[in-house]
Structure formats: structure tokens, C-alpha cells
Design an enzyme around this catalytic site. Structure first.
Site, PDB file in Angstrom:
ATOM      1  N   LYS A 187       0.839  -1.248   0.066  1.00 43.63           N
ATOM      2  CA  LYS A 187       0.033   0.021   0.020  1.00 43.63           C
ATOM      3  C   LYS A 187       0.922   1.105   0.014  1.00 43.63           C
ATOM      4  CE  LYS A 187      -4.199  -1.985   1.783  1.00 43.63           C
ATOM      5  NZ  LYS A 187      -3.827  -3.357   1.876  1.00 43.63           N
TER       6      LYS A 187
HETATM    7  C1  PLP Z   1      -4.477  -4.446   1.327  1.00 44.87           C
HETATM    8  C2  PLP Z   1      -3.767  -5.724   0.999  1.00 44.87           C
HETATM    9  C3  PLP Z   1      -4.232  -6.549   0.165  1.00 44.87           C
HETATM   10  C4  PLP Z   1      -5.409  -6.697  -0.663  1.00 44.87           C
HETATM   11  O1  PLP Z   1      -5.148  -5.596  -1.732  1.00 44.87           O
HETATM   12  P1  PLP Z   1      -6.495  -5.068  -2.557  1.00 44.87           P
HETATM   13  O2  PLP Z   1      -5.877  -3.827  -3.526  1.00 44.87           O
HETATM   14  O3  PLP Z   1      -7.466  -4.632  -1.566  1.00 44.87           O
HETATM   15  O4  PLP Z   1      -7.014  -6.382  -3.152  1.00 44.87           O
HETATM   16  C5  PLP Z   1      -3.232  -7.805   0.047  1.00 44.87           C
HETATM   17  N1  PLP Z   1      -1.961  -7.969   0.760  1.00 44.87           N
HETATM   18  C6  PLP Z   1      -2.037  -7.137   1.763  1.00 44.87           C
HETATM   19  C7  PLP Z   1      -0.798  -7.367   2.605  1.00 44.87           C
HETATM   20  C8  PLP Z   1      -2.486  -5.940   1.909  1.00 44.87           C
HETATM   21  O5  PLP Z   1      -2.301  -4.998   3.042  1.00 44.87           O
END
Ligand code: PLP
Length: 507
Positions: free
Chosen positions: A115
């Protein structure tokens, strides 16, 4: 042709990038999509081979932002600043070869999860928009988190001028590391608030605060949740970067990408990369037992079920908010059809697409739902055989690729990439289950140091008035409230910002 954006549900049309980013959700409840998807030729892509991540990122992102909205020399600086915070330079998001697949490591940003790629950029975009020009405006970001998004948002927004950041989380219900990541930040514009309740209570508080028009206006509320277009856009970059790193010079061979999926933001970025011209084969949706998307690929029915907690908590969702953008393309960009689907979803909790649309989705995506045993045993196996530790989210993609390859022989090791969305050290519970408590692997120093830092947090009861009072008391910019409200209404009048209200449910 100027780059503009419109809502999937058809009411908001031809908005500019800045307005789309500051607003988040469209006023008709839809999500913003670009009015046309920019194209990159193989020649343009090839010219990026060997370039550092930041240059590839700029080459991709500049297609989505008009030069006369953000002069591209400024955009370049914003991008360079955003990715300077990554530990792995100049790669930022390196791909590494293992026996069954390549691993695209997305966890070299400040909070050790993918993120950061989007939120580091979003923080700098907010600051740029809110400090340029004669009239300056402050924004208050209010979000609820069950862990990962909170820390990535805080690291993206800390110390930013004219940005206040308030993150609500359930007291005692986030992991120790996650809480320390959020609460050890000393910047004055960051406020971590424990709520006496659970994650749903935190989300409900945020929704209630956004529903209060006067409050929204008084503090200029903004959101950073995963439906924000800028987050999807920023994530398109690493598909290009990894393809360039893995493919042979002058090759046009496609790579398959398997993506641990919750809200469908990460994998949607892969879909845009493919639509822009990058040679992408199948996109594999990997889920935990919260498998609304896997069931859609299997049956053509998108049906909400209750969310249950797993060892991959950042993917614990009951609906995937970004999936609306893909459904819009499945509806052949027909907003009337799409709005109809969502009306039926709001009534009955189900969307059923035509046989043709379902077949199209199956030609673009494959899917796999991993059980707890799948995730843990995949982590154990990979560590034993290749001395590489996966996080439990990433393990869903590894398990998925292996299972699908067994069935179809489609996912050969040199054609397949799995996205590693977080560093395993963030998910100690799953690691202990996979390789035993006494594994002796040290935490990365950046996480270890958190255990010696002070925590800065406050506590509120599960009461929206208490939350609103705390935000008003603490926000920077409140001291000059008269001047401030003039600023906002001036901006409203000239229509350069429009409404600044949207809801947020960051995970
Ligand atoms: C947020 C997150 C996801 C999911 O990603 P999306 O874009 O919501 O599909 C997967 N793995 C981790 C570690 C995350 O923090």
C-alpha cells in the site's frame, strides 16, 4: 485530448484529475474511471528497459495527468520524492526468481506492505494540491483501519502541509506491530485514536462523521480509501517495471500475474496495465476464504456473504469495492447497465452478469481461494525448500499458481509472477504457525526499533460526537476558522474543488 474522468454510474462526467483525487468517490456513488485508457506502444515500453523504478513510474503516470493540470516537471519531482522513501533503490519493487514463479516484492516501502506504493504518492499529491496557488486550503483525512492501511496512510501523510490525518482503530484488536507502526509517529498532524469497540464500530463512526454535512464542511473532510483513483494509478507502475525486468529484450511475450486480492485495487492496476498495451497474460485473483471474487469467476454471480477472520487479515472483506470498475468494462462502459446492477446489489446483495460477460471475465482472469491450511503449508514448504518466507497474503497467490498449473499447465515458472504484498515480519502469528515460534529470524531493524519508541495515541468511546469533538480540537488550521471557512466557500464558489466529502473504510 485532455485527460478527464467520469463516474462508472454516469452522473459525474469529464472531471479533472485533481478533483477526482480530492473527492475520492463520485457524488452518484460510482467510482471514477479515465474517459479513455492511454496506450503505450511496445517501442515506448522497450525504451524504458533498464531504467530505475521512478522513471518507469513517471512514464506510466504522466499519461493519466494533463501537463496543464500538474506541469509534468512537477509531477516528475512528486514521483521522485515519493519513491525515494523505498529501501530498495533504484528498484523499489524488485522481482526475484524462484522455482515455480517470479516473486514481485512490493514491501520495500516505509510500512512493509504494497500500500506504500500508492499512499506515498497520494500524500505528496494532496500536499501539492493544497499548498499551490494563492488560496490555500487544509484537508482533514479521517479513516478507520484494522491494520495495514492505517500505517501506510500515516506514513504517506505524516508531516504534510495542510493535511490533518486522523486514524481510528479498535482498541486491542490490531496486532502489536501494526499499532506500534501507527502510534510511534511523532508528527503533529497525525492522530491515532483507539476506539472502544471493534473495526465495524470504527467504520460506522467514520461513516456517521461523513454523513454530517456541517462537520464535513467545517473540517474539509477527505478520504484515502482504496477506491481513490490515484491509488489504482500508482499501482499500474510496478506491472510495467517487473515485466521489463523479467522479459528478454525486444520480447513481446506475456507474463501471468497472480495477485493476493481483497478490495481488487492491486489486481485492477494489472488490468489497466494490460489495457495500456503491456503484454500481460492471465490475471489470477487469489483470495483467502473471503472469496466473493473467486465465486464470481466460477459462477458469474457476485454475491455478498459474511466476512470471516483469517490469518491473512488484510484480505478479509465481504465485498470488493474496486470491482465496480471492472464490472463497468464488462458492461461495455454502459453506465445505465452498471447502475442497474448496483441497484439490484443494494437490494438483494447479488449481481448476475450475462453468459457472454461471464465468459469474457473468465478469459481475462483466473481465480483461486486459499484455505488456512493452504496458506500455512505453502509458507512452510517454500521456506523449507527455498529458504524464502512468504507473508500469508502472498501465500494465497503461490498456492493458487501451483494449483492452477497442475490443472492447466498454463503457469510455467518463467511465465508467471506472484505479487508479494507484505513482508512476513508484519504477520507473526502466521509465521509462527508455518515455521514454529523458535525460528530465530530477526525482525527488520526498522520494525525492531518500534519496540523502543513511545506510543502516542488517544482513546475515545464509541460515540461519533466524541470523535468529531476530538477532530475539531486537534486539527491544524482550526485556529483561523473564520479565514478558513472563507477559503473553503471561495473555493466552493469557483468550483475548483466541489464537494470534499466522501466516505472511507480503509482496512
Ligand atoms: C490491502 C492488502 C491486500 C489486498 O489488496 P487489494 O488491493 O485490496 O485487493 C493484500 N495483501 C496485503 C498485505 C494488503 O495489505
Amino acid at each position: 485530448m485532455p485527460v478527464t474522468y467520469s463516474s462508472t454510474r454516469g452522473e459525474a462526467k469529464s472531471w479533472k484529475f485533481e478533483r477526482v483525487v480530492l473527492q475520492g468517490l463520485a457524488p452518484d456513488g460510482g467510482l471514477f474511471v479515465p474517459d479513455s485508457i492511454p496506450q503505450m506502444s511496445m517501442k515506448e515500453i522497450e525504451a524504458l528497459r533498464g531504467k530505475p523504478f521512478k522513471d518507469v513510474a513517471y512514464a506510466v503516470i504522466k499519461n493519466y495527468v494533463d501537463d496543464n493540470e500538474i506541469p509534468h516537471k512537477d509531477l516528475k519531482k512528486i514521483i521522485e520524492k515519493s519513491y525515494a522513501s523505498f529501501r530498495d533503490q533504484p528498484g523499489c519493487t524488485p522481482s526475484i526468481k524462484y522455482k515455480d514463479f517470479w516473486v514481485l516484492e512490493l514491501f520495500h516501502g516505509p510500512t512493509f506492505a504494497f500500500k506504500d506504493v500508492a499512499l506515498q504518492l497520494l500524500g505528496n499529491l494532496f500536499e501539492y494540491f493544497l499548498t499551490r496557488g494563492r488560496i490555500q486550503n487544509a484537508i482533514t483525512i479521517l479513516g478507520a483501519t484494522s491494520g495495514d492501511t492505517g500505517s501506510a496512510a500515516i506514513y504517506g501523510l505524516r508531516g504534510k502541509q495542510n493535511v490533518n490525518c486522523f486514524i481510528l482503530y479498535p482498541k486491542g484488536k490490531v496486532t502489536d506491530i501494526q499499532e506500534r507502526q501507527m502510534t510511534s509517529i511523532p508528527d503533529k498532524n497525525v492522530h491515532c485514536i483507539q476506539v472502544e469497540g471493534d473495526f465495524d464500530d470504527c467504520q460506522a463512526l467514520v461513516k456517521k462523521a461523513f454523513a454530517d454535512k456541517d462537520f464535513k464542511k467545517a473540517v474539509n473532510l477527505g478520504a484515502i480509501n482504496s477506491i481513490n483513483w490515484a491509488r489504482v494509478m500508482a499501482q499500474i507502475t510496478y506491472y510495467f517495471y517487473s515485466w521489463l525486468q523479467i522479459s528478454k529484450p525486444k520480447s513481446t511475450d506475456p507474463l501471468h500475474y497472480a495477485v493476493p486480492t481483497g478490495n481488487f485495487g492491486d489486481i485492477l492496476a494489472g488490468y489497466y496495465a494490460k489495457r495500456m498495451g503491456l503484454p500481460v497474460g492471465k490475471l489470477v485473483i487469489a483470495t483467502n476464504s473471503n472469496d466473493v471474487l473467486h465465486r464470481f469467476i466460477e459462477t458469474g454471480k457476485y454475491a455478498k456473504l459474511q466476512c470471516n477472520p483469517t490469518v491473512a487479515p488484510s484480505m478479509d472483506i465481504s465485498v470488493s469495492s474496486n470491482f465496480e470498475r471492472y464490472l463497468y468494462y464488462l458492461a461495455e462502459e454502459n453506465s445505465t447497465v452498471l447502475a442497474g446492477w448496483f441497484r439490484s446489489f443494494e437490494k438483494g446483495g447479488v449481481i448476475e452478469v450475462s453468459t457472454a460477460a461471464h465468459a469474457k471475465a473468465r478469459s481475462e482472469f483466473a481465480s483461486y481461494s486459499a484455505s488456512k491450511h493452504d496458506m500455512i503449508s505453502t509458507m512452510t514448504g517454500m521456506y523449507k525448500e527455498e529458504k524464502y518466507l512468504l507473508c500469508p497474503h502472498t501465500a494465497t497467490a503461490a498456492a493458487g499458481v501451483r494449483a492452477l498449473h497442475k490443472k492447466t499447465q498454463e503457469y510455467a515458472h518463467n511465465k508467471t509472477v506472484i505479487l508479494a504484498t507484505a513482508h512476513p515480519a508484519k504477520f507473526e502469528e502466521a509465521v509462527d504457525l508455518a515455521i514454529g515460534k523458535n525460528h530465530g529470524i530477526p525482525r527488520p531493524p526498522e520494525l525492531e526499533i518500534l519496540f523502543s519508541l513511545d506510543r502516542r495515541r488517544s482513546l475515545v468511546s464509541n460515540d461519533v460526537d466524541a470523535v468529531k469533538a476530538m477532530v475539531k480540537r486537534r486539527m491544524i488550521g482550526a485556529g483561523s476558522s473564520i479565514l478558513y471557512s472563507i477559503n473553503i466557500s471561495t473555493l466552493m464558489t469557483i468550483g475548483s474543488l466541489g464537494f470534499m466529502a466522501y466516505s472511507i473504510c480503509a482496512k
